[in-house]
Motif scaffolding. Structure first.
Motif, PDB file in Angstrom:
ATOM      1  N   GLU A   9       0.833  -1.211   0.000  1.00  0.00           N
ATOM      2  CA  GLU A   9       0.000   0.000   0.000  1.00  0.00           C
ATOM      3  C   GLU A   9       0.866   1.259   0.000  1.00  0.00           C
ATOM      4  N   THR A  10       2.000   1.227   0.698  1.00  0.00           N
ATOM      5  CA  THR A  10       2.903   2.379   0.691  1.00  0.00           C
ATOM      6  C   THR A  10       3.444   2.605  -0.714  1.00  0.00           C
ATOM      7  N   VAL A  11       3.836   1.538  -1.401  1.00  0.00           N
ATOM      8  CA  VAL A  11       4.314   1.673  -2.783  1.00  0.00           C
ATOM      9  C   VAL A  11       3.202   2.247  -3.659  1.00  0.00           C
ATOM     10  N   LEU A  12       1.979   1.751  -3.504  1.00  0.00           N
ATOM     11  CA  LEU A  12       0.865   2.235  -4.314  1.00  0.00           C
ATOM     12  C   LEU A  12       0.525   3.694  -4.009  1.00  0.00           C
ATOM     13  N   THR A  13       0.611   4.085  -2.757  1.00  0.00           N
ATOM     14  CA  THR A  13       0.349   5.480  -2.390  1.00  0.00           C
ATOM     15  C   THR A  13       1.366   6.404  -3.052  1.00  0.00           C
ATOM     16  N   THR A  62      -0.274  -5.626  -8.859  1.00  0.00           N
ATOM     17  CA  THR A  62       0.635  -6.734  -9.150  1.00  0.00           C
ATOM     18  C   THR A  62       2.078  -6.254  -9.255  1.00  0.00           C
ATOM     19  N   THR A  63       2.296  -5.130  -9.931  1.00  0.00           N
ATOM     20  CA  THR A  63       3.649  -4.577 -10.053  1.00  0.00           C
ATOM     21  C   THR A  63       4.164  -4.150  -8.685  1.00  0.00           C
ATOM     22  N   ALA A  64       3.331  -3.496  -7.896  1.00  0.00           N
ATOM     23  CA  ALA A  64       3.749  -3.077  -6.552  1.00  0.00           C
ATOM     24  C   ALA A  64       4.129  -4.289  -5.703  1.00  0.00           C
ATOM     25  N   GLU A  65       3.371  -5.352  -5.788  1.00  0.00           N
ATOM     26  CA  GLU A  65       3.693  -6.565  -5.027  1.00  0.00           C
ATOM     27  C   GLU A  65       5.010  -7.177  -5.485  1.00  0.00           C
ATOM     28  N   ARG A  66       5.255  -7.175  -6.789  1.00  0.00           N
ATOM     29  CA  ARG A  66       6.537  -7.681  -7.309  1.00  0.00           C
ATOM     30  C   ARG A  66       7.698  -6.855  -6.755  1.00  0.00           C
ATOM     31  N   ILE A  67       7.514  -5.545  -6.714  1.00  0.00           N
ATOM     32  CA  ILE A  67       8.564  -4.648  -6.223  1.00  0.00           C
ATOM     33  C   ILE A  67       8.834  -4.903  -4.739  1.00  0.00           C
ATOM     34  N   VAL A  68       7.790  -5.077  -3.958  1.00  0.00           N
ATOM     35  CA  VAL A  68       7.957  -5.346  -2.520  1.00  0.00           C
ATOM     36  C   VAL A  68       8.654  -6.692  -2.317  1.00  0.00           C
TER      37      VAL A  68
END
Length: 164
Positions: free
Chosen positions: A28-32, A40-46
């Protein structure tokens, strides 16, 4: 299925190093910070940021994240309790040394070395997330590109070679 295929184990899931709620919070921090990014991309990055931390804990080399992975790493750093628990699990608190953006300091060998360290830690790097800082395939808010080596006198870096 052959005997050789039966003996091949899947790489560990980096998500297992944090709770599902913690992973969701970091995502959620990445998405914010990146409102146009898909989940999906944010989850891959995390997941890649967690692999990076695990590799840093095992390697004696100076490692650094790509600009894209750095986005996830910065999000992880903001979740201090999660980061502290992760440090307990991987055996080391991985320090971050902030520095101004500077793609001119890019060292492609450092990204290769870091991906090799991720493999040595038992994970499989996501190659699309390890592009050079000028590659805009995956747009992220971060403009960081960590230099190699860290600035003189900083006393720490993105690996376990700095002080705890």
């Amino acid at each position: 299925m052959t005997v050789a295929q039966e003996n091949v184990q899947a790489p560990p899931d980096p998500r297992a190093l944090v709770s599902p709620a913690a992973f969701a919070g970091i995502t959620e921090t990445v998405l914010t910070n990146n409102p146009d990014m898909d989940r999906t991309t944010a989850e891959r990055i995390v997941a890649e940021a967690i692999k990076f931390e695990a590799a840093c804990a095992q390697s004696r080399l100076r490692l650094k994240p790509s600009r894209v992975v750095d986005e996830g790493w910065h999000a992880l750093i903001l979740h201090t309790r999660v980061k502290a628990e992760l440090a307990r699990k991987i055996g080391l608190f991985v320090h971050h040394v902030p520095e101004p953006p500077g793609p001119e300091r890019h060292d492609p060998d450092a990204l290769v070395r870091t991906q090799d360290a991720i493999r040595a830690a038992g994970y499989v790097p996501d190659p699309e997330l390890w592009a050079a800082p000028t590659d805009g395939t995956i747009a992220v808010a971060a403009t960081c590109e960590h230099s190699e080596p860290p600035p003189a006198g900083c006393g720490a870096d993105c690996s376990n070679t700095g002080p705890n």
